[in-house]
Design a protein around this motif. Structure first.
Motif, PDB file in Angstrom:
ATOM      1  N   HIS A   1     -60.183  14.056 -17.383  1.00 13.96           N
ATOM      2  CA  HIS A   1     -60.131  12.833 -16.588  1.00 13.96           C
ATOM      3  C   HIS A   1     -58.749  12.191 -16.629  1.00 13.96           C
ATOM      4  CE1 HIS A   1     -64.779  12.067 -16.762  1.00 13.96           C
ATOM      5  NE2 HIS A   1     -64.447  13.163 -16.096  1.00 13.96           N
ATOM      6  N   ALA A   2     -58.139  12.144 -17.809  1.00 19.00           N
ATOM      7  CA  ALA A   2     -56.798  11.569 -17.915  1.00 19.00           C
ATOM      8  C   ALA A   2     -55.798  12.358 -17.079  1.00 19.00           C
ATOM      9  CB  ALA A   2     -56.365  11.524 -19.376  1.00 19.00           C
ATOM     10  N   GLU A   3     -55.944  13.674 -17.096  1.00 20.16           N
ATOM     11  CA  GLU A   3     -55.053  14.511 -16.299  1.00 20.16           C
ATOM     12  C   GLU A   3     -55.258  14.269 -14.809  1.00 20.16           C
ATOM     13  OE1 GLU A   3     -53.633  19.158 -16.282  1.00 20.16           O
ATOM     14  OE2 GLU A   3     -55.759  18.721 -16.615  1.00 20.16           O
ATOM     15  N   ALA A   4     -56.494  14.052 -14.398  1.00 20.49           N
ATOM     16  CA  ALA A   4     -56.790  13.870 -12.978  1.00 20.49           C
ATOM     17  C   ALA A   4     -56.103  12.645 -12.394  1.00 20.49           C
ATOM     18  CB  ALA A   4     -58.299  13.773 -12.761  1.00 20.49           C
ATOM     19  N   ILE A   5     -55.927  11.603 -13.199  1.00 18.33           N
ATOM     20  CA  ILE A   5     -55.300  10.385 -12.687  1.00 18.33           C
ATOM     21  C   ILE A   5     -53.897  10.179 -13.244  1.00 18.33           C
ATOM     22  CG2 ILE A   5     -57.522   9.256 -12.290  1.00 18.33           C
ATOM     23  CD1 ILE A   5     -57.068   7.632 -14.819  1.00 18.33           C
ATOM     24  N   GLY A   6     -53.427  11.119 -14.072  1.00 20.75           N
ATOM     25  CA  GLY A   6     -52.086  10.992 -14.630  1.00 20.75           C
ATOM     26  C   GLY A   6     -51.957   9.849 -15.613  1.00 20.75           C
TER      27      GLY A   6
END
Length: 268
Positions: free
Chosen positions: A60-65
């Motif tokens: 999830h963190a990667e998906a929104i940077g």
């Protein structure tokens, strides 16, 4: 007030929805509020699928940077039971040690996941949030000392929630401190402010039988309620402390608000 947001913190949601939000707001920094990793459970690694929870946070963190992943230092599952609200940790030396170990394992899991993908520079920092007291709290440590012990053992950041801080005065410290401001002064003298990356501000709910909105009618931190003056007073007190050296943002929590909520920015 028409003030533009400098960033948004996004609560846990399906990955496809987070991707959609990121695409809709390509230029706006986004942070991530995780849930499902019960760091206060001493048996976290054996009683819960914690690796899957860490993998979800990473995805999830990667998906929104997101540069950080915030998580309540609390639990909704403990001892095989599920609860509908956050349970605060036991404020003891042993519990602080257990939380620190769980936080360190979680950060290592995030580090490993991004290293496997060849993106060590994109690892989000795990932030532990000061939890609310939902009517009760147990333990012999001041909450400030509890978090001081955690950061001595774990490479995590912190989130200081002003409404949650107020609940610690309301349910645990009101007999010793006549005002939340007096309690906050002692709290700030011992809390590891140099690890605070983010501050949260939300409303306070009142008891269903008392709508007078005096200080003692407030019962719980509530995101669908107005932000009362006492929380602006505490926020100003926190922001004025010289130990607050790593702060990156202040988030107004509005995730369940259905109507316009009064926020008087002139009080800051």
């Amino acid at each position: 007030a028409g003030s533009p947001a400098d960033y948004l913190e996004i609560f846990k949601a399906p990955t496809r929805e987070l991707v959609r939000v990121r695409a809709a707001l390509p230029a706006l920094p986004l942070a991530y509020h995780a849930e499902g990793l019960w760091l206060v459970d001493p048996a976290m690694r054996s009683a819960t699928p914690w690796r899957q929870a860490v993998e979800t946070i990473a995805r999830h963190a990667e998906a929104i940077g997101a540069g950080w992943a915030n998580h309540e230092c609390a639990g909704k599952q403990l001892g095989g039971y599920s609860f509908g609200t956050y349970l605060p940790p036991l404020l003891t030396d042993a519990a602080a040690k257990a939380v620190a170990a769980n936080a360190a394992w979680a950060q290592e899991g995030l580090d490993e996941r991004f290293a496997r993908k060849g993106r060590p520079d994109a690892v989000p920092l795990l932030l532990l949030e000061l939890p609310p007291l939902t009517y009760f709290g147990f333990g012999d440590l001041p909450v400030s000392e509890f978090f001081a012990q955690i950061v001595e053992r774990a490479p995590c950041g912190l989130v200081l929630d002003i409404g949650h801080l107020w609940t610690h005065w309301r349910y645990r410290e009101r007999r010793r401190f006549r005002s939340p401001e007096a309690f906050t002064a002692e709290f700030l003298a011992r809390f590891p402010l140099n690890r605070v990356v983010q501050i949260h501000l939300a409303g306070l709910g009142v008891h269903e039988k008392d709508e007078s909105l005096n200080r003692l009618s407030y019962w719980i931190d509530r995101h669908d309620a107005p932000v009362p003056g006492v929380l602006f007073d505490l926020l100003r007190q926190v922001l004025g402390h010289p130990g607050l050296t790593a702060l990156k943002g202040i988030a107004l929590e509005v995730d369940t608000k259905k109507n316009t909520v009064e926020v008087d920015l002139s009080k800051l």
